[in-house]
Design a protein around this motif. Structure first.
Motif, mmCIF file in Angstrom:
data_model
loop_
_atom_site.group_PDB
_atom_site.id
_atom_site.type_symbol
_atom_site.label_atom_id
_atom_site.label_comp_id
_atom_site.label_asym_id
_atom_site.label_seq_id
_atom_site.Cartn_x
_atom_site.Cartn_y
_atom_site.Cartn_z
ATOM 1 N N LEU A 24 0.669 -1.216 -0.049
ATOM 2 C CA LEU A 24 0.080 0.238 -0.028
ATOM 3 C C LEU A 24 1.018 1.040 0.012
ATOM 4 C CD1 LEU A 24 -2.327 -1.358 2.869
ATOM 5 C CD2 LEU A 24 -2.673 -1.503 0.611
ATOM 6 N N ASP A 25 0.239 2.320 0.118
ATOM 7 C CA ASP A 25 0.880 3.602 -0.018
ATOM 8 C C ASP A 25 0.647 4.076 1.352
ATOM 9 O OD1 ASP A 25 2.160 3.662 -2.739
ATOM 10 O OD2 ASP A 25 0.186 4.519 -3.301
ATOM 11 N N ALA A 26 1.462 5.189 1.658
ATOM 12 C CA ALA A 26 1.294 6.075 3.132
ATOM 13 C C ALA A 26 0.010 6.845 2.957
ATOM 14 C CB ALA A 26 2.269 6.968 3.291
ATOM 15 N N GLY A 27 -0.714 6.657 4.047
ATOM 16 C CA GLY A 27 -2.073 7.212 4.205
ATOM 17 C C GLY A 27 -2.774 6.823 5.193
ATOM 18 N N ILE A 28 -4.232 7.157 4.996
ATOM 19 C CA ILE A 28 -5.183 6.435 5.980
ATOM 20 C C ILE A 28 -6.104 5.371 5.468
ATOM 21 C CG2 ILE A 28 -7.078 7.088 7.628
ATOM 22 C CD1 ILE A 28 -4.564 8.550 8.260
ATOM 23 N N ASP A 82 -7.602 3.701 10.148
ATOM 24 C CA ASP A 82 -6.187 3.690 10.730
ATOM 25 C C ASP A 82 -5.226 4.403 9.766
ATOM 26 O OD1 ASP A 82 -7.369 2.467 12.679
ATOM 27 O OD2 ASP A 82 -6.743 0.541 12.335
ATOM 28 N N PRO A 83 -4.184 5.034 10.377
ATOM 29 C CA PRO A 83 -2.978 5.312 9.593
ATOM 30 C C PRO A 83 -1.890 4.506 9.220
ATOM 31 C CG PRO A 83 -2.686 5.957 11.817
ATOM 32 C CD PRO A 83 -4.177 5.297 11.884
ATOM 33 N N LEU A 84 -1.312 4.777 8.055
ATOM 34 C CA LEU A 84 -0.092 3.791 7.710
ATOM 35 C C LEU A 84 0.802 5.067 7.460
ATOM 36 C CD1 LEU A 84 -1.213 1.410 4.957
ATOM 37 C CD2 LEU A 84 -0.220 0.685 7.231
ATOM 38 N N PRO A 87 7.064 3.148 7.027
ATOM 39 C CA PRO A 87 7.489 1.920 6.021
ATOM 40 C C PRO A 87 7.601 0.912 6.934
ATOM 41 C CG PRO A 87 8.912 3.922 5.624
ATOM 42 C CD PRO A 87 8.120 4.186 6.952
ATOM 43 N N SER A 88 7.302 -0.426 6.432
ATOM 44 C CA SER A 88 6.673 -0.556 5.230
ATOM 45 C C SER A 88 5.077 -0.284 5.357
ATOM 46 C CB SER A 88 7.041 -1.980 4.917
ATOM 47 O OG SER A 88 6.193 -2.917 5.124
ATOM 48 N N TYR A 89 4.637 0.065 4.204
ATOM 49 C CA TYR A 89 3.105 0.470 4.026
ATOM 50 C C TYR A 89 2.442 -0.758 3.911
ATOM 51 C CZ TYR A 89 5.402 4.934 4.190
ATOM 52 O OH TYR A 89 5.915 6.123 4.368
ATOM 53 N N GLU A 111 -8.737 0.521 0.462
ATOM 54 C CA GLU A 111 -8.785 1.883 0.080
ATOM 55 C C GLU A 111 -8.063 2.657 1.038
ATOM 56 O OE1 GLU A 111 -11.836 4.503 -1.853
ATOM 57 O OE2 GLU A 111 -12.343 4.481 0.242
ATOM 58 N N VAL A 112 -6.909 3.383 0.587
ATOM 59 C CA VAL A 112 -6.116 4.245 1.581
ATOM 60 C C VAL A 112 -6.104 5.740 0.748
ATOM 61 C CG1 VAL A 112 -3.647 4.584 1.937
ATOM 62 C CG2 VAL A 112 -4.615 2.331 1.844
ATOM 63 N N GLN A 113 -6.480 6.478 1.871
ATOM 64 C CA GLN A 113 -6.855 8.053 1.574
ATOM 65 C C GLN A 113 -5.326 8.865 1.799
ATOM 66 O OE1 GLN A 113 -9.188 9.361 -0.153
ATOM 67 N NE2 GLN A 113 -10.490 7.710 -0.255
#
Length: 135
Positions: A24-28, A82-84, A87-89, A111-113
Motif C-alpha cells: 500500500l501507499d502511506a495514508g489513512i 487507521d494510519p499507515l 514504512p513498510s506500508y 482503500e487508502v486516502q
C-alpha cells in the motif's frame, strides 16, 4: 483501491495459515472489503475459510487481535480510519481453509486516502461544528 485475490489451498489449518502481502501507499486506511464467494461454508453451516490482516506479525484486523473474519457469499465492509505512516506500508493477509477437498479464493480490497484528505475533513468539521455551531 488496492486489490489482492488470494487462493487458499485445501487443508490449510488455522495453525498453518497462508500469508500474502498487499503493498500500500502511506495514508489513512479508509475502507477494507473482504469478499467470500459462495461455497466457503460446509453444508452444516461451519465456515471453511477465514481471513485476518496483520502487520509486523501482529494481528490488526480483527481489532481484538484474536479470531478470524469468516463468510460465505458475502462482503465484509470495514471503515477503520487507521494510519499507515511508517514504512513498510504493507499488510499481510493471513488465510486458512479447512475444506479437505477444494481450494478457495477470497478477495481483499483496501482503500487508502492521502493524509491531507483526512486533515482537511477534520479541519472543516472543527470549524463548522466544533466551535458550537450546533446549538
Amino acid at each position: 483501491m488496492y486489490e489482492q485475490i488470494v487462493t487458499i489451498p485445501a487443508n490449510t489449518a488455522t495453525t498453518n495459515f497462508t500469508t500474502t502481502a498487499i503493498n500500500l501507499d502511506a495514508g489513512i486506511i479508509s475502507q477494507i472489503l473482504i469478499t467470500w464467494p459462495w461455497g466457503c461454508a460446509a453444508i452444516g453451516g461451519d465456515y471453511l475459510v477465514g481471513v485476518r490482516l496483520s502487520k509486523n506479525n501482529i494481528v490488526v484486523f480483527p481489532k481484538s487481535g484474536q479470531g478470524w473474519f469468516t463468510g460465505n457469499g458475502n462482503t465484509l465492509k470495514l471503515y477503520p480510519g487507521d494510519p499507515l505512516l511508517k514504512p513498510s506500508y504493507s499488510l499481510n493477509i493471513e488465510t486458512y481453509n479447512t475444506d479437505e477437498t477444494n481450494q478457495h479464493q477470497i478477495t481483499v480490497q483496501i482503500e487508502v486516502q492521502p493524509i491531507w484528505v483526512y486533515y482537511h475533513a477534520a479541519k472543516v468539521f472543527w470549524y463548522d461544528y466544533g466551535r458550537g455551531a450546533l446549538r
